[in-house]
Enzyme design. Structure first.
Site, PDB file in Angstrom:
ATOM      1  N   GLU A 131      10.774   0.685   9.779  1.00  9.09           N
ATOM      2  CA  GLU A 131      11.696   1.774   9.439  1.00  9.09           C
ATOM      3  C   GLU A 131      10.958   3.053   9.794  1.00  9.09           C
ATOM      4  OE1 GLU A 131      14.689   1.343   8.269  1.00  9.09           O
ATOM      5  OE2 GLU A 131      14.672  -0.669   7.406  1.00  9.09           O
ATOM      6  N   GLU A 157      10.595  14.998  15.654  1.00 13.18           N
ATOM      7  CA  GLU A 157      10.883  15.001  14.225  1.00 13.18           C
ATOM      8  C   GLU A 157       9.957  16.010  13.529  1.00 13.18           C
ATOM      9  OE1 GLU A 157       9.537  11.611  11.881  1.00 13.18           O
ATOM     10  OE2 GLU A 157      11.475  11.610  10.873  1.00 13.18           O
ATOM     11  N   LYS A 177       0.832  -1.197   0.000  1.00 12.24           N
ATOM     12  CA  LYS A 177       0.000   0.000   0.000  1.00 12.24           C
ATOM     13  C   LYS A 177       0.866   1.246   0.000  1.00 12.24           C
ATOM     14  CE  LYS A 177      -1.849   2.486   3.239  1.00 12.24           C
ATOM     15  NZ  LYS A 177      -1.689   3.826   2.642  1.00 12.24           N
ATOM     16  N   CYS A 233      13.553  10.674   6.424  1.00 11.02           N
ATOM     17  CA  CYS A 233      13.621  10.088   7.768  1.00 11.02           C
ATOM     18  C   CYS A 233      15.003  10.281   8.377  1.00 11.02           C
ATOM     19  CB  CYS A 233      13.264   8.617   7.721  1.00 11.02           C
ATOM     20  SG  CYS A 233      14.149   7.751   6.430  1.00 11.02           S
TER      21      CYS A 233
HETATM   22  P1  NAD Z   1       2.564   7.512   8.508  1.00  8.14           P
HETATM   23  O1  NAD Z   1       3.056   6.551   9.517  1.00  8.14           O
HETATM   24  O2  NAD Z   1       1.440   8.363   8.863  1.00  8.14           O
HETATM   25  O3  NAD Z   1       2.165   6.750   7.180  1.00  8.14           O
HETATM   26  C1  NAD Z   1       2.970   5.802   6.572  1.00  8.14           C
HETATM   27  C2  NAD Z   1       2.093   4.788   5.886  1.00  8.14           C
HETATM   28  O4  NAD Z   1       1.330   4.095   6.856  1.00  8.14           O
HETATM   29  C3  NAD Z   1       1.077   5.385   4.918  1.00  8.14           C
HETATM   30  O5  NAD Z   1       0.949   4.533   3.815  1.00  8.14           O
HETATM   31  C4  NAD Z   1      -0.202   5.388   5.735  1.00  8.14           C
HETATM   32  O6  NAD Z   1      -1.360   5.330   4.964  1.00  8.14           O
HETATM   33  C5  NAD Z   1      -0.047   4.141   6.548  1.00  8.14           C
HETATM   34  N1  NAD Z   1      -0.802   4.117   7.802  1.00  8.14           N
HETATM   35  C6  NAD Z   1      -1.254   5.162   8.544  1.00  8.14           C
HETATM   36  N2  NAD Z   1      -1.909   4.713   9.635  1.00  8.14           N
HETATM   37  C7  NAD Z   1      -1.860   3.372   9.576  1.00  8.14           C
HETATM   38  C8  NAD Z   1      -2.346   2.336  10.431  1.00  8.14           C
HETATM   39  N3  NAD Z   1      -3.020   2.599  11.539  1.00  8.14           N
HETATM   40  N4  NAD Z   1      -2.113   1.051  10.072  1.00  8.14           N
HETATM   41  C9  NAD Z   1      -1.440   0.754   8.950  1.00  8.14           C
HETATM   42  N5  NAD Z   1      -0.966   1.677   8.121  1.00  8.14           N
HETATM   43  C10 NAD Z   1      -1.164   2.979   8.428  1.00  8.14           C
HETATM   44  O7  NAD Z   1       3.852   8.332   8.092  1.00  8.14           O
HETATM   45  P2  NAD Z   1       3.943   9.458   6.977  1.00  8.14           P
HETATM   46  O8  NAD Z   1       3.536  10.723   7.591  1.00  8.14           O
HETATM   47  O9  NAD Z   1       3.313   9.058   5.721  1.00  8.14           O
HETATM   48  O10 NAD Z   1       5.518   9.429   6.698  1.00  8.14           O
HETATM   49  C11 NAD Z   1       6.396  10.151   7.429  1.00  8.14           C
HETATM   50  C12 NAD Z   1       7.104   9.291   8.445  1.00  8.14           C
HETATM   51  O11 NAD Z   1       7.783   8.199   7.827  1.00  8.14           O
HETATM   52  C13 NAD Z   1       8.178  10.051   9.151  1.00  8.14           C
HETATM   53  O12 NAD Z   1       8.112   9.840  10.534  1.00  8.14           O
HETATM   54  C14 NAD Z   1       9.466   9.468   8.597  1.00  8.14           C
HETATM   55  O13 NAD Z   1      10.570   9.595   9.418  1.00  8.14           O
HETATM   56  C15 NAD Z   1       9.105   8.082   8.313  1.00  8.14           C
HETATM   57  N6  NAD Z   1       9.978   7.501   7.295  1.00  8.14           N
HETATM   58  C16 NAD Z   1      10.931   6.613   7.668  1.00  8.14           C
HETATM   59  C17 NAD Z   1      11.797   6.072   6.730  1.00  8.14           C
HETATM   60  C18 NAD Z   1      12.837   5.063   7.141  1.00  8.14           C
HETATM   61  O14 NAD Z   1      13.334   4.364   6.293  1.00  8.14           O
HETATM   62  N7  NAD Z   1      13.182   4.944   8.392  1.00  8.14           N
HETATM   63  C19 NAD Z   1      11.683   6.434   5.399  1.00  8.14           C
HETATM   64  C20 NAD Z   1      10.716   7.352   5.038  1.00  8.14           C
HETATM   65  C21 NAD Z   1       9.868   7.877   6.003  1.00  8.14           C
END
Ligand code: NAD
Ligand code: MN
Length: 791
Positions: free
Chosen positions: A267, A398, A193, A301
């Site tokens: 991650e 963050e 997804k 990230c």
């Molecule tokens: P998010 O956690 O809100 O969303 C990430 C994904 O999870 C999206 O596809 C979202 O639809 C899904 N999601 C949201 N709620 C969910 C739930 N309850 N159950 C299952 N899936 C769910 O994060 P975001 O705002 O989209 O992305 C930013 C975050 O991602 C930042 O904190 C960043 O640091 C992190 N990030 C980490 C890495 C890494 O490799 N460590 C890489 C990129 C981004």
């Protein structure tokens, strides 16, 4: 040329506008009437239940996507499950060719993919074109190779099944590549997804899967929001969850799937430090800062969002940095000279504004260059927050935007302390011309990736991932592949409902005719009475009292964790010296073989001699490994090397089984010791005596104080305390199914890494090879240190 480009105003820049053409991308969108379904079982579904995806640089709608229902998710998982049967059995060569075809197709379509990514995400075309898409391509090529040869590296390991993959919006296609390439290479199928604001390149990729003739159902892509994500994660036929996103959602996923036996890699977020020492090449370091925090608008990230500068150069460095900030080009992401594009969504923009405002309120001084801001779309200027200190929210939370905080430091020691003052531990960047200093600092930083005189470098061959609340598991490299394969420790017998039974002492035990010794707890190298002052009586199988052990409580666990946290000696000792101490322990145990055999016999009613022999062999086994579980050097595609170091996890809690109480205790504890961890161990509740007798062995073997701590008592309550403790970095649990679930659930406090047996009993005497090997991996985490050299 489309309407998007008219909104750019580049008149005040030296460069003339040079926008990338969007024609092909818009033609592709129009082909589906800007309306998309899911990709399930090799076909696109009809669009239904749609929501909008925007171009964040204009705020205009690009397309409509379908919000998956639980039914859609079920269909996707079902199709993944049926495809798995054939996909896992095709030849490595055949699978390699499929993945190679995907790599070729991404490369062939790199221009349109870059434009689509920039349109949907808001990132500068220069970055999507030169970084995102080439890295995604490289990931598929690299893993096409692994598909062919991984079985040589991982003999006996099997694919897991259907993998649920959930990715964020900051690197949409790249995160897809990081997820799908290793999963497919190892014979798994996937349901992925994408994030709700950036699904277009994933849908384009779905078409490439058709073109590459990937068998139907091997790749399934469903679009939707967090709800869709949770349906995927919670589906019973998902064997593993691979998640990239916020720490908050990562926690939720861990909690909701506790006890289900699913593999999970997380991650998560970061608050990474960028350390500039006074002997650094300052001009290079300035460019480093730009690449570190203004790459992808800081929506990275591993963005270096905390600048730590050595005091003597701070003034000079910051004035250089401000001058450089004035020259950054902010605006139309499609313009090839744009450095900073649009923030991905209005929500993200609002979050950045709110956090910066709170920082100002806390006393931070804000600096923003006077750049002309576009009239529409979601933009935020590059921002420097000075006069900040570590306790400010803005230095701990963050931001995920183009915002940098600054903190000065005086000495390398102080730099390390400030850098490590974070719940996160994703990455760090070190700038110094002194390689001694750089390589001395790198192992001290509690992060998964260190870049020396460089930043934000990635490669498919080098694992990426975090320490602490930045999550666990790695993507890329061998350690990334391992996450997609089974960990087959065959249980001795199948999981039974009734797990290890608790021993119920009789009301009136018969006293044995000898003086009973009351054992002590072992904390910080000293024998201690329990805080409660109470002891527990231990009976043999004939209900005779055979000894007493302290009834440990919360305070005892706290003291033990504190001791383990403070004990730095063990980890920093040479591997050779650690091995010597472990061998020495075996020598000392051998001298007391008879006594330990008798105690085992006394407790369990079974002959203890064989168990003690096996225990000695196990100690030799892990003493042997102590100086052989080495890292590797990656052949990264730059002039430089990446050192993949196996580092201990830190403070490790171990809850031991009843079965073979001496051997299982020693097996788990010595395997974790051999990789350099400090331990808080809870012996079998029913048969704890000989585990406590080991403290004399430890004392006489030069084991540094605090390295191993032993607390006896009621396992359930002690486990609960350990699992919730913020100072415990990992917890191994070998008890019943309920305890395993509790451990996984409570581990979310600080996202500790867990290894649980799900209530299964293992064979400790003449164990399977896997059981002799797996603890080495479970007790370590890989840190990749990037060292470019030359000009
Ligand atoms: P998010 O956690 O809100 O969303 C990430 C994904 O999870 C999206 O596809 C979202 O639809 C899904 N999601 C949201 N709620 C969910 C739930 N309850 N159950 C299952 N899936 C769910 O994060 P975001 O705002 O989209 O992305 C930013 C975050 O991602 C930042 O904190 C960043 O640091 C992190 N990030 C980490 C890495 C890494 O490799 N460590 C890489 C990129 C981004
Ligand atoms: Mn979008």
């Amino acid at each position: 040329m489309n309407q998007d480009n008219k909104t750019t105003d580049n008149e005040n820049f030296a460069y003339g506008p040079s926008p990338e053409s969007t024609e092909k991308a818009f033609t592709w969108l129009a082909k589906s009437k800007n309306n998309f379904g899911h990709f399930i079982g090799g076909k696109f579904t009809n669009p239904k239940n749609t929501f909008k995806t925007l171009n964040p640089a204009t705020g205009k709608v690009l397309a409509r996507l379908s919000n998956a229902t639980e039914e859609d998710v079920k269909k996707a998982v079902k199709s993944g499950k049926s495809a798995f049967k054939t996909w896992k059995n095709i030849s490595s060569f055949q699978r390699a060719k499929y993945i190679y075809a995907l790599a070729r197709l991404i490369q062939k379509n790199s221009r349109i993919l870059a434009v689509l990514e920039t349109l949907d995400n808001g990132k500068p075309i220069r970055e999507s074109r030169d970084i995102d898409i080439p890295l995604a391509t490289r990931h598929f090529y690299h893993h096409a190779g692994w598909a062919k040869i991984y079985k040589h590296k991982f003999p006996g390991k099997e694919p897991l099944g259907v993998i649920g993959q959930i990715i964020p919006w900051n690197f949409p296609l790249l995160m897809l590549a990081w997820k799908i390439a290793p999963a497919l290479a190892t014979g798994n199928t996937v349901v992925l997804k994408p994030a709700e604001t950036t699904s277009l390149t994933a849908l384009f990729f779905a078409e490439l899967c058709i073109e590459a003739k990937i068998p139907a159902g091997v790749v399934n892509i469903v679009t939707g929001d967090g709800k869709t994500g949770s349906w995927i994660a919670n589906h019973k036929d998902i064997s593993k969850i691979a998640f990239t996103g916020s720490t908050e959602v990562g926690r939720l996923l861990r909690k909701n799937t506790a006890g289900e036996g699913k593999k999970i890699t997380l991650e998560l977020g970061g608050k990474s430090a960028f350390l500039v020492f006074e002997d650094a090449d300052l001009d290079s370091a300035i460019e480093g800062v730009v690449d570190s925090i203004w790459f992808n608008q800081g929506e990275v990230c591993c963005a270096g969002s905390r600048l730590l500068v050595q005091e003597g150069i701070q003034k000079n460095f910051l004035s250089k940095l401000k001058r450089r900030m004035e020259r950054l080009h902010l605006g139309n992401p499609l313009d090839k000279s744009t450095d900073i594009g649009a923030i991905n969504s209005s929500q993200q923009l609002a979050k950045i504004k709110k956090l910066v405002a709170s920082g100002e309120k806390e006393g931070a001084k804000i600096y923003q260059p006077k750049l002309k801001m576009p009239a529409e779309g979601f933009f935020y200027p590059p921002t420097l927050l000075e006069e900040t200190h570590q306790s400010m929210d803005i230095c701990q939370t963050e931001i995920f935007g183009p915002v940098l905080t600054v903190i000065p430091f005086r000495t390398p020691k102080e730099a390390v302390a400030i850098a490590n003052n974070s719940r996160y531990g994703l990455s760090a960047s070190i700038w110094t011309e002194n390689i001694n200093l750089g390589l001395d600092i790198a192992p001290r930083l509690k992060v998964g990736v260190v870049w020396i005189n460089s930043t934000n470098l990635f490669d498919a061959s080098a694992g990426f991932g975090g320490y602490r609340e930045s999550g666990y598991g790695r993507e890329g490299g061998m350690e990334g592949l391992r996450e997609y394969l089974t960990e087959p420790i065959a249980p001795e017998k199948n999981k039974s409902k009734k797990t290890i039974s608790k021993h119920v002492p009789p009301a009136l035990p018969k006293q044995r005719n000898r003086i009973d010794r009351t054992r002590k707890l072992f904390i910080d190298g000293k024998q201690k009475r329990s805080d409660s002052g109470y002891d527990r009586k231990i009976f043999n199988s004939k209900n005779e009292l055979i000894g007493q052990v302290p009834d440990g409580n919360r305070k005892d666990i706290r003291d033990a964790v504190e001791a383990a946290t403070q004990a730095g000696k063990w980890k920093n000792m040479t591997a050779h010296n650690r091995a010597q101490i472990l061998y020495y322990a075996a020598e000392n145990l051998e001298l007391r073989k008879e006594e330990f055999s008798n105690t085992i016999q006394n407790m369990t009613g079974k002959d203890g001699r064989h168990e003690v022999e096996s225990t000695l062999e196990t100690i030799f086994h892990y003493a042997a490994w102590a100086d052989k579980f080495e890292g590797i050097i990656h052949d990264i595609p730059i002039r430089g090397v990446s050192l993949a170091l196996n580092e201990p996890i830190g403070v490790l809690g171990i809850v031991c089984p009843d079965k073979n109480p001496l051997l299982s205790f020693v097996h788990l504890v010595f395997s974790a010791l051999c990789t350099g961890n400090n331990i808080v161990a809870i012996p079998s509740e029913r048969f704890p005596l000989c585990a406590l007798d080991l403290y004399q062995i430890f004392e006489s073997s030069d084991m540094p104080a605090g390295t191993i701590n032993i607390i006896t008592g009621e396992q359930d309550s002690l486990t609960q305390i350990l699992a919730s403790h913020m100072g415990v970095d990992a917890l191994w649990y070998f008890g019943d199914g309920g305890g395993s679930k509790m451990v996984e659930k409570l581990s979310i406090s600080n996202l500790k890494q867990t290894w649980v047996n799900d209530g299964q009993e293992y064979k400790w005497i003449e164990p399977f090879k896997e059981l002799m090997e797996l603890p080495l991996y479970k007790g370590t985490q890989v840190k990749n240190v990037w060292i470019p050299y030359g000009e």
